[in-house]
Design an enzyme around this catalytic site. Sequence first.
Site, PDB file in Angstrom:
ATOM      1  CE  LYS A   1      -4.312   4.097  -5.708  1.00  0.00           C
ATOM      2  NZ  LYS A   1      -3.384   5.254  -5.750  1.00  0.00           N
TER       3      LYS A   1
ATOM      4  CD  GLU B   1       7.744  -8.132  -4.244  1.00  0.00           C
ATOM      5  OE1 GLU B   1       8.811  -7.806  -3.681  1.00  0.00           O
ATOM      6  OE2 GLU B   1       7.528  -9.271  -4.666  1.00  0.00           O
TER       7      GLU B   1
ATOM      8  CB  CYS C   1      12.367  -0.827  -3.231  1.00  0.00           C
ATOM      9  SG  CYS C   1      12.413  -1.859  -4.709  1.00  0.00           S
TER      10      CYS C   1
ATOM     11  CD  GLU D   1      12.285   2.366   1.649  1.00  0.00           C
ATOM     12  OE1 GLU D   1      11.117   2.485   2.044  1.00  0.00           O
ATOM     13  OE2 GLU D   1      12.607   1.669   0.666  1.00  0.00           O
TER      14      GLU D   1
HETATM   15  P1  NAD Z   1       2.951   4.121  -0.525  1.00  0.00           P
HETATM   16  O1  NAD Z   1       2.781   2.953   0.350  1.00  0.00           O
HETATM   17  O2  NAD Z   1       2.749   5.479   0.039  1.00  0.00           O
HETATM   18  O3  NAD Z   1       1.959   4.056  -1.775  1.00  0.00           O
HETATM   19  C1  NAD Z   1       1.958   2.970  -2.675  1.00  0.00           C
HETATM   20  C2  NAD Z   1       0.586   2.827  -3.300  1.00  0.00           C
HETATM   21  O4  NAD Z   1      -0.348   2.512  -2.272  1.00  0.00           O
HETATM   22  C3  NAD Z   1       0.059   4.097  -3.978  1.00  0.00           C
HETATM   23  O5  NAD Z   1      -0.627   3.729  -5.153  1.00  0.00           O
HETATM   24  C4  NAD Z   1      -0.908   4.640  -2.951  1.00  0.00           C
HETATM   25  O6  NAD Z   1      -1.932   5.432  -3.509  1.00  0.00           O
HETATM   26  C5  NAD Z   1      -1.472   3.366  -2.376  1.00  0.00           C
HETATM   27  N1  NAD Z   1      -2.078   3.497  -1.047  1.00  0.00           N
HETATM   28  C6  NAD Z   1      -1.754   4.386  -0.062  1.00  0.00           C
HETATM   29  N2  NAD Z   1      -2.558   4.201   1.008  1.00  0.00           N
HETATM   30  C7  NAD Z   1      -3.387   3.174   0.701  1.00  0.00           C
HETATM   31  C8  NAD Z   1      -4.427   2.509   1.411  1.00  0.00           C
HETATM   32  N3  NAD Z   1      -4.800   2.874   2.632  1.00  0.00           N
HETATM   33  N4  NAD Z   1      -5.052   1.475   0.816  1.00  0.00           N
HETATM   34  C9  NAD Z   1      -4.698   1.079  -0.430  1.00  0.00           C
HETATM   35  N5  NAD Z   1      -3.730   1.687  -1.156  1.00  0.00           N
HETATM   36  C10 NAD Z   1      -3.079   2.715  -0.593  1.00  0.00           C
HETATM   37  O7  NAD Z   1       4.394   3.977  -1.156  1.00  0.00           O
HETATM   38  P2  NAD Z   1       5.132   4.961  -2.151  1.00  0.00           P
HETATM   39  O8  NAD Z   1       5.630   6.145  -1.403  1.00  0.00           O
HETATM   40  O9  NAD Z   1       4.282   5.202  -3.360  1.00  0.00           O
HETATM   41  O10 NAD Z   1       6.331   4.051  -2.631  1.00  0.00           O
HETATM   42  C11 NAD Z   1       7.555   4.011  -1.982  1.00  0.00           C
HETATM   43  C12 NAD Z   1       7.688   2.724  -1.223  1.00  0.00           C
HETATM   44  O11 NAD Z   1       7.550   1.621  -2.112  1.00  0.00           O
HETATM   45  C13 NAD Z   1       9.060   2.577  -0.604  1.00  0.00           C
HETATM   46  O12 NAD Z   1       8.942   2.044   0.688  1.00  0.00           O
HETATM   47  C14 NAD Z   1       9.738   1.578  -1.528  1.00  0.00           C
HETATM   48  O13 NAD Z   1      10.814   0.885  -0.957  1.00  0.00           O
HETATM   49  C15 NAD Z   1       8.614   0.692  -1.886  1.00  0.00           C
HETATM   50  N6  NAD Z   1       8.905  -0.069  -3.105  1.00  0.00           N
HETATM   51  C16 NAD Z   1       9.139  -1.415  -3.003  1.00  0.00           C
HETATM   52  C17 NAD Z   1       9.456  -2.159  -4.138  1.00  0.00           C
HETATM   53  C18 NAD Z   1       9.722  -3.642  -4.061  1.00  0.00           C
HETATM   54  O14 NAD Z   1       9.716  -4.277  -5.101  1.00  0.00           O
HETATM   55  N7  NAD Z   1       9.951  -4.208  -2.898  1.00  0.00           N
HETATM   56  C19 NAD Z   1       9.548  -1.509  -5.364  1.00  0.00           C
HETATM   57  C20 NAD Z   1       9.313  -0.151  -5.428  1.00  0.00           C
HETATM   58  C21 NAD Z   1       8.982   0.575  -4.295  1.00  0.00           C
END
Ligand code: NAD
Length: 496
Positions: free
Chosen positions: A180, A255, A288, A386
């Site tokens: 997804k 992650e 991130c 963040e």
């Molecule tokens: P997010 O948590 O809003 O969304 C990530 C994914 O989760 C999307 O595909 C979203 O549709 C899905 N999602 C949202 N709600 C959900 C639910 N209730 N159930 C299942 N899936 C759901 O994050 P974002 O804004 O897309 O990404 C940014 C975040 O990701 C930042 O905090 C960043 O630091 C982190 N990040 C971490 C890494 C790492 O390797 N540690 C790498 C990249 C990004």
Amino acid sequence: MTTIELVGVAVDTRHYIGGERVASGETFANTSPIDGTFLGDIARGGAAEIGAAVSAARAAFAGWAAMGPQARGAILHRVADLVEQNLETLAAIETLDNGALLRSHRRGVMPRVAHNLRFFADWAINELGHPDLDTRGHTNHVSWDPSGVAALITPWNAPLMLATWKIGPALAAGDTVVLKPAEWTPLSASFFADLTKQAGMPDGVFNVVQGYGDEAGAALVAHPGISRISFTGSVPTAKTIARAAAENLTPCSFELGGKSPCIVLGDADLELAASLAVEQYDNAGQVCLSGTRILVHESIATEFMEAFTAKAAALTQGDPRDPETDIGPQIHQTHFDRVKGFVDRAKAEGADIVWGGEPNGELGGLYFRPTLIANPAPGSEIVTAEVFGPVLTMQTFTTDDDVVALANGTDFGLAAIVVSGDRDHAELVTRQLVAGTIWVNCFFVRDLRAPFGGSKKSGVGREGGTWSFDFYADIKNTVFAPTGWKTATIEGSTHG
Ligand code: NAD
């Protein structure tokens, strides 16, 4: 509309389920962060599409698992070949969709996508093993068995590259996959699905369901037919997913976010320190791992600021397709407003804005100026939360104890950067830092053989090498009695 014409190719906007393209009754609009151009209407999946995808993945599981790592690896290598043959197209699609630099997608990111697939395919074939253990003549044989259907949920900041850190090991381990992608960046995963078909991957092994997190994502993680959840994204979403996963006790790999320190010790090379500090604006701060908290020894703070200011002033902000651009837009209006909100609140608290601190008025749209905030109030939002935008803070310190306390003083523990001219000094500090990855005098070096992940709220588990397979596989120990052994148990052995 089922496909959209972008960068000279047709990109399918439907789901990819059981090897077929499947539409949904509803769609959502996808726009480019570069200039707000409407890119297309994307299929909006929910419980029905997730149910179909998990069923397809379950049906394909036995066959894929039985193929073994060699045959699976051959297909993954063919997918990697196709990624390389379509590198320019993938790079262009990804830049249109997420606004990251085209030159980075061409030179670094898309080649890494192919590399990720090849690496995990080969690791499953050549490296996944454990020496047999002897228990008084009995042999303990450890194996990594396919576990079922892996649910993969990914963010928008490096869509396809992050996805392949999951797709690679999951498929190489013999699991089948339902991916997804993030709703702000659906396109590269859709194009990638076509490449898996062309590579001869059996139908149902790899599935993509597009849609919102609280619809498609929520249905996927709650589905009882999945065996693993691998999620990269934010801490609040991880908590929601963990609650859903608890119902079926589905193992999760998380992650998550970071608020990493970039520590400049008093013995640092100033040019190197300034270069590394400026790199923290990469991908317009939507990384991130970014070391967004610059912590500088007070004895060199003035000289460091001069070098840092000179390098930051040379950054060019603009269209990410322009090879001269260093910093592109934020991904989406919602995210742009979030980043601006952090900066506005810091300003309202009297923060010292050294540069930036506002949208780029000349460019308009989603372009936020690279920003530096000096001497933020200890414990304030801007140094603990963040931001995920081009916003760095700078604080000074006097002793190693001070900087270790500052560095460890958030809920996150994803990464840290230490700049020092003395390896022993650097090591003294790194030993006391809580972080999954620490870079000394460098940044962003990632070897897939090494563990990657976050401490504290930055994650659960580690990816890379066998760590990835430990998650996706069912690890099994089979104990063989010595040849000719007739009794059922060893005298004096224990169990329980
Ligand atoms: P997010 O948590 O809003 O969304 C990530 C994914 O989760 C999307 O595909 C979203 O549709 C899905 N999602 C949202 N709600 C959900 C639910 N209730 N159930 C299942 N899936 C759901 O994050 P974002 O804004 O897309 O990404 C940014 C975040 O990701 C930042 O905090 C960043 O630091 C982190 N990040 C971490 C890494 C790492 O390797 N540690 C790498 C990249 C990004």
